[in-house]
Design a protein around this motif. Structure first.
Motif, PDB file in Angstrom:
ATOM      1  N   GLU A   1       5.163  -2.792  -5.681  1.00  0.00           N
ATOM      2  CA  GLU A   1       3.970  -2.005  -5.387  1.00  0.00           C
ATOM      3  C   GLU A   1       4.338  -0.741  -4.618  1.00  0.00           C
ATOM      4  O   GLU A   1       3.857   0.359  -4.905  1.00  0.00           O
ATOM      5  N   ARG A   2       5.239  -0.896  -3.644  1.00  0.00           N
ATOM      6  CA  ARG A   2       5.646   0.241  -2.822  1.00  0.00           C
ATOM      7  C   ARG A   2       6.370   1.289  -3.660  1.00  0.00           C
ATOM      8  O   ARG A   2       6.194   2.487  -3.487  1.00  0.00           O
ATOM      9  N   GLU A   3       7.200   0.843  -4.601  1.00  0.00           N
ATOM     10  CA  GLU A   3       7.955   1.797  -5.418  1.00  0.00           C
ATOM     11  C   GLU A   3       7.084   2.473  -6.466  1.00  0.00           C
ATOM     12  O   GLU A   3       7.267   3.651  -6.780  1.00  0.00           O
ATOM     13  N   ILE A   4       6.127   1.744  -7.034  1.00  0.00           N
ATOM     14  CA  ILE A   4       5.241   2.348  -8.034  1.00  0.00           C
ATOM     15  C   ILE A   4       4.242   3.287  -7.379  1.00  0.00           C
ATOM     16  O   ILE A   4       3.870   4.312  -7.939  1.00  0.00           O
ATOM     17  N   GLY A   5       3.774   2.932  -6.178  1.00  0.00           N
ATOM     18  CA  GLY A   5       2.840   3.801  -5.475  1.00  0.00           C
ATOM     19  C   GLY A   5       1.386   3.557  -5.816  1.00  0.00           C
ATOM     20  O   GLY A   5       0.546   4.432  -5.627  1.00  0.00           O
ATOM     21  N   LYS A   6       1.078   2.362  -6.321  1.00  0.00           N
ATOM     22  CA  LYS A   6      -0.310   1.981  -6.602  1.00  0.00           C
ATOM     23  C   LYS A   6      -0.581   0.614  -5.999  1.00  0.00           C
ATOM     24  O   LYS A   6       0.333  -0.197  -5.833  1.00  0.00           O
ATOM     25  N   THR A   7      -1.835   0.342  -5.669  1.00  0.00           N
ATOM     26  CA  THR A   7      -2.213  -0.953  -5.124  1.00  0.00           C
ATOM     27  C   THR A   7      -2.217  -1.984  -6.249  1.00  0.00           C
ATOM     28  O   THR A   7      -3.057  -1.932  -7.144  1.00  0.00           O
ATOM     29  N   LEU A   8      -1.261  -2.917  -6.200  1.00  0.00           N
ATOM     30  CA  LEU A   8      -1.094  -3.907  -7.265  1.00  0.00           C
ATOM     31  C   LEU A   8      -1.266  -5.346  -6.789  1.00  0.00           C
ATOM     32  O   LEU A   8      -1.447  -6.246  -7.605  1.00  0.00           O
ATOM     33  N   MET A   9      -1.198  -5.580  -5.480  1.00  0.00           N
ATOM     34  CA  MET A   9      -1.220  -6.953  -4.993  1.00  0.00           C
ATOM     35  C   MET A   9      -2.495  -7.721  -5.378  1.00  0.00           C
ATOM     36  O   MET A   9      -2.414  -8.915  -5.718  1.00  0.00           O
ATOM     37  N   PRO A  10      -3.689  -7.108  -5.344  1.00  0.00           N
ATOM     38  CA  PRO A  10      -4.858  -7.874  -5.800  1.00  0.00           C
ATOM     39  C   PRO A  10      -4.723  -8.356  -7.238  1.00  0.00           C
ATOM     40  O   PRO A  10      -5.089  -9.503  -7.555  1.00  0.00           O
TER      41      PRO A  10
END
Length: 419
Positions: A140-149
């Motif tokens: 998520e940090r490397e892509i730069g989008k909120t993905l955890m949800p």
């Protein structure tokens, strides 16, 4: 207003493969747990335990104890071996546990064998729960989008698949041992394939050839040092409230509808379905919304909705009002856990230890919360016991400022490499 900043030099294809591999790992975790749950009646019959729920309850307790031990062991294992090896080991242990449950129930007809299998199932899933969240925050940090949800929605998808396959296997008369053995093979083979697309990251504890290895004792000291960070503790408060709310709902909503609101068993199950659907929908849709409004506001809105919904649920009234309260409760607890993971990971050294710490807080609340509600329910009534969840959701609302992106985060790249 993105909550994460892209930091990767990897190609878009590499990043998407990494992301999809983590999605698969979340699905596998949910699949393995739901496969056992779906076959509980068959396991009970194979062990000739009769209709006494306390015997099955003791078996489930063994799995919960295994999960708590796995959560406690996850941090030193993560520090020593990294998530790359740890996730493979965790899901291999899960696979062995599933096989033992099936063999113990249908072939050996042995309670001890099933108990050992469930302890291994809980232990392996406890391990992998922490590590897949560590890996999820990294991509998520490397892509730069909120993905955890969305990753946590993948876990829910895995549970739906596992429940569906389990129901079909039971309806077709497929033996528990064969069903769980097939699931075990699917889990073991899938993790070996998926982990090939997960890069080794020195920052997460993986062994990387071009970087000198940090001594284990030093890594352990660094991992324990994160518990002195007050921001991390406040993120843990958010996780505590949300995980307590989710775990308590999973175990007690149906019974609270039946005993507290005088509805039928089938209505209780239906209302629980509304909760699960609302929580899953919130996680599927949550990422883009969080990127637009920010983590802090997202937590405060959802915690507020959850508290309002829970209060409506407790006070009751017509069934339609109870359902509205349930849906708001589901939306309310949908984002706190995954966003807490994201917040723990960003803007500081040793992200793996930080995510591991808040994951342990969250998962312990998830496991310990339902028994606490049960004890309070015996003393004060089940609906009144849920006021504890309400207090913790209010605490999560108050502590929401801690999930604000750190000012020490890595500088943003020129463009989102995965958009």
């Amino acid at each position: 207003m993105s909550q994460t900043t892209p930091t990767s030099t990897r190609s878009r294809r590499e990043l998407l493969a990494w992301r999809n591999a983590v999605f698969v790992i979340f699905i596998l975790s949910g699949l393995s747990l739901a496969s056992w749950v779906a076959r509980i009646p068959g396991v009970r019959d194979g062990l000739e335990l009769g209709k006494d729920p306390s015997a099955v309850g003791l078996l489930i307790l063994g799995m919960s104890i295994g999960a708590i031990v796995g959560l406690a062991a996850s941090s030193p294992i993560l520090i020593r071996f990294g998530p790359h090896k740890g996730m493979v080991a965790g899901l291999f242990i899960v696979s062995v546990g599933l096989v033992l449950v099936g063999v113990g129930a249908s072939v050996a007809h042995s309670v001890p064998v099933v108990a050992i299998g469930l302890i291994l199932l809980g232990f392996g899933n406890g391990m992998v729960d922490v590590m897949m969240n560590v890996e999820g925050t990294a991509v998520e940090r490397e892509i730069g989008k909120t993905l955890m949800p969305l990753m946590h929605a993948c876990f829910s998808l895995g549970t739906v698949i596992g429940a569906g396959v389990g129901a079909a296997a039971a309806a077709l008369g497929i033996d528990v041992s064969w069903h769980l053995a097939v699931i075990a093979v699917v889990v073991a083979v899938s993790i070996v394939i998926a982990v090939r697309y997960v890069p080794r990251e020195a920052d997460l504890g993986d062994e990387v050839a071009e970087k000198p290895a940090v001594p284990f004792r030093q890594r352990m000291r660094d991992g324990l040092a994160v518990w002195a960070d007050w921001r991390l503790i406040l993120i843990g408060v958010v996780m505590l409230g949300m995980a307590f709310g989710e775990g308590s709902a999973n175990d007690w909503i149906s019974l609270a509808v039946v005993d507290g609101h005088d509805q039928s068993n089938s209505t209780g199950a239906l209302v629980f379905g509304f909760f699960v659907a609302a929580m899953t929908l919130g996680r599927v849709l949550g990422g883009p919304i969080v990127d637009r409004i920010g983590r802090v506001l997202a937590i405060r809105i959802t915690a507020g909705l959850g508290a309002a919904g829970l209060l409506i649920f407790i006070l009751g009234g017509p069934l339609w009002l109870v359902v509205i309260g349930t849906v708001l409760w589901g939306f309310g607890v949908s984002l706190g856990f995954p966003l807490g993971m994201s917040a723990a990971a960003d803007g500081a050294a040793n992200p793996a230890a930080r995510v591991s710490a808040v994951a342990i807080i969250g998962y312990c609340a998830f496991l310990v919360g339902p028994p606490v509600i049960g004890f309070l329910g015996k003393e004060f009534g089940l609906l009144n016991a849920l006021y504890l969840v309400l207090v913790l959701l209010v605490a999560a609302f108050v502590a929401a400022g801690a999930v604000r992106p750190s000012t020490t985060a890595a500088p943003a790249a020129a463009a989102d490499p995965a958009s």
